[in-house]
Write an enzyme that holds these catalytic residues in place. Sequence first.
Site, PDB file in Angstrom:
ATOM      1  N   LEU A 104      83.730  63.810  46.231  1.00 18.03           N
ATOM      2  CA  LEU A 104      83.269  64.151  45.035  1.00 18.03           C
ATOM      3  C   LEU A 104      83.686  63.258  43.923  1.00 18.03           C
ATOM      4  CD1 LEU A 104      81.818  67.045  43.993  1.00 18.03           C
ATOM      5  CD2 LEU A 104      84.263  67.428  42.756  1.00 18.03           C
TER       6      LEU A 104
ATOM      7  N   TYR B 282      78.375  74.804  42.148  1.00 19.98           N
ATOM      8  CA  TYR B 282      79.404  75.072  41.367  1.00 19.98           C
ATOM      9  C   TYR B 282      79.848  74.097  40.494  1.00 19.98           C
ATOM     10  CZ  TYR B 282      83.593  73.920  43.726  1.00 19.98           C
ATOM     11  OH  TYR B 282      84.692  73.119  44.448  1.00 19.98           O
TER      12      TYR B 282
ATOM     13  N   GLU C 214      89.686  62.323  50.462  1.00 20.54           N
ATOM     14  CA  GLU C 214      90.205  62.887  49.187  1.00 20.54           C
ATOM     15  C   GLU C 214      90.753  64.192  49.582  1.00 20.54           C
ATOM     16  OE1 GLU C 214      86.883  64.596  46.831  1.00 20.54           O
ATOM     17  OE2 GLU C 214      85.595  65.011  48.489  1.00 20.54           O
TER      18      GLU C 214
ATOM     19  N   ARG D  51      77.397  65.834  36.287  1.00 17.77           N
ATOM     20  CA  ARG D  51      77.786  66.065  37.647  1.00 17.77           C
ATOM     21  C   ARG D  51      76.701  67.184  38.036  1.00 17.77           C
ATOM     22  NH1 ARG D  51      83.468  66.266  39.723  1.00 17.77           N
ATOM     23  NH2 ARG D  51      83.599  68.447  38.881  1.00 17.77           N
TER      24      ARG D  51
ATOM     25  N   LYS E 143      78.636  69.140  44.697  1.00 23.71           N
ATOM     26  CA  LYS E 143      79.875  70.280  44.555  1.00 23.71           C
ATOM     27  C   LYS E 143      79.140  71.750  44.937  1.00 23.71           C
ATOM     28  CE  LYS E 143      83.443  71.129  41.095  1.00 23.71           C
ATOM     29  NZ  LYS E 143      84.461  71.111  42.107  1.00 23.71           N
TER      30      LYS E 143
ATOM     31  N   ARG F 231      65.045  86.263  53.941  1.00 19.32           N
ATOM     32  CA  ARG F 231      65.904  85.061  54.471  1.00 19.32           C
ATOM     33  C   ARG F 231      65.011  84.192  55.358  1.00 19.32           C
ATOM     34  NH1 ARG F 231      68.212  83.613  59.457  1.00 19.32           N
ATOM     35  NH2 ARG F 231      70.198  82.466  59.034  1.00 19.32           N
TER      36      ARG F 231
ATOM     37  N   HIS G 208      64.853  79.632  56.283  1.00 20.30           N
ATOM     38  CA  HIS G 208      65.736  78.792  55.895  1.00 20.30           C
ATOM     39  C   HIS G 208      64.938  77.690  54.798  1.00 20.30           C
ATOM     40  CE1 HIS G 208      67.735  79.809  59.578  1.00 20.30           C
ATOM     41  NE2 HIS G 208      68.579  78.917  59.284  1.00 20.30           N
TER      42      HIS G 208
END
Length: 289
Positions: free
Chosen positions: A205, A31, A181, A50, A149, A102, A104
Amino acid sequence: MIMYLNGVYVPDTEAKISVLDRGFIFGDGLYEVWRAIEGRFFEPARHQARFENGLRALKISQPDDTKAAQIRAIADRLFAENSLQAGEATLYLQVTRGVASRTHHFPAQGTKPTVMMMARVFTPSEARCRTGGSAITVPDIRWHRSNIKSVQLLPNVLANEQAHQADALEALFVRDGLLTEGTHSNLFGVIDGVLRTHPANDFVLPGITREVVLEVAESIGVPRAEKAIGIDELARVDELFVCGTTMDVTPIIRVDGAPVAGGSPGPITNALYEGLLARLYSRQEVAKT
Ligand code: PDD
């Protein structure tokens, strides 16, 4: 709210994704959050870079609608549809590896990533940036790629809830005796007149606000070092603050109940906050991409 999902604009109540979406099944996604002031993005190129680094790290091929120009166009429409052209807003973008049965391992080549964007009103908390607040410390139980992120935010969610329960603004992660952080912010401190923050390596980050704060510090002549603050150094920290897209520069005046230095925001923190405000609200710096 009108949001963007896979090429269409829909009310959030009608926006649907498959239960087989790998974001839902594995948290297999990324995100990004932009700040917009009267429709203009703050530091758009850095957020874009980023985000694209994250896609490469996760080996998700970049959907066309997440190129910079397309994001700008989608944001314009979302700001218009949601009456966000005046004032401040955030744009949230999420991309997942898409819908597949599904397994992996990655799904078949050609599986289309899911792309979602939403814009929301944002109200900066100037009062909080002036008075500051408290933080708690928690063990940094996150994986070793906190520079990505990723939407996998359970450690951040649990730590932030712990802070919330303790009436604290933020939880600060501690790894191997070093403060890394916050749950959604980067951490800075001033020790012996030097502004310190964790280096931008895999454990934090690489915050856009962090970079801007370092630039502001340079421009006003504050000595700085990208060197993490040890938990054992907290007792002699003169100033402490967190920063981020939604936190600006927020002083931390108590940690785990103990006051930081005099227990009020320090002069370097205040000067950096002013410098950030100048960057945020100067039309030049937030020029459209
Ligand atoms: N979070 N560190 C973490 C873990 C973060 O989640 C964030 C931002 C930051 C600050 O980065 P930036 O200055 O680029 O916003 C640091 C966003 C805002 C969020 O999760 O909502």
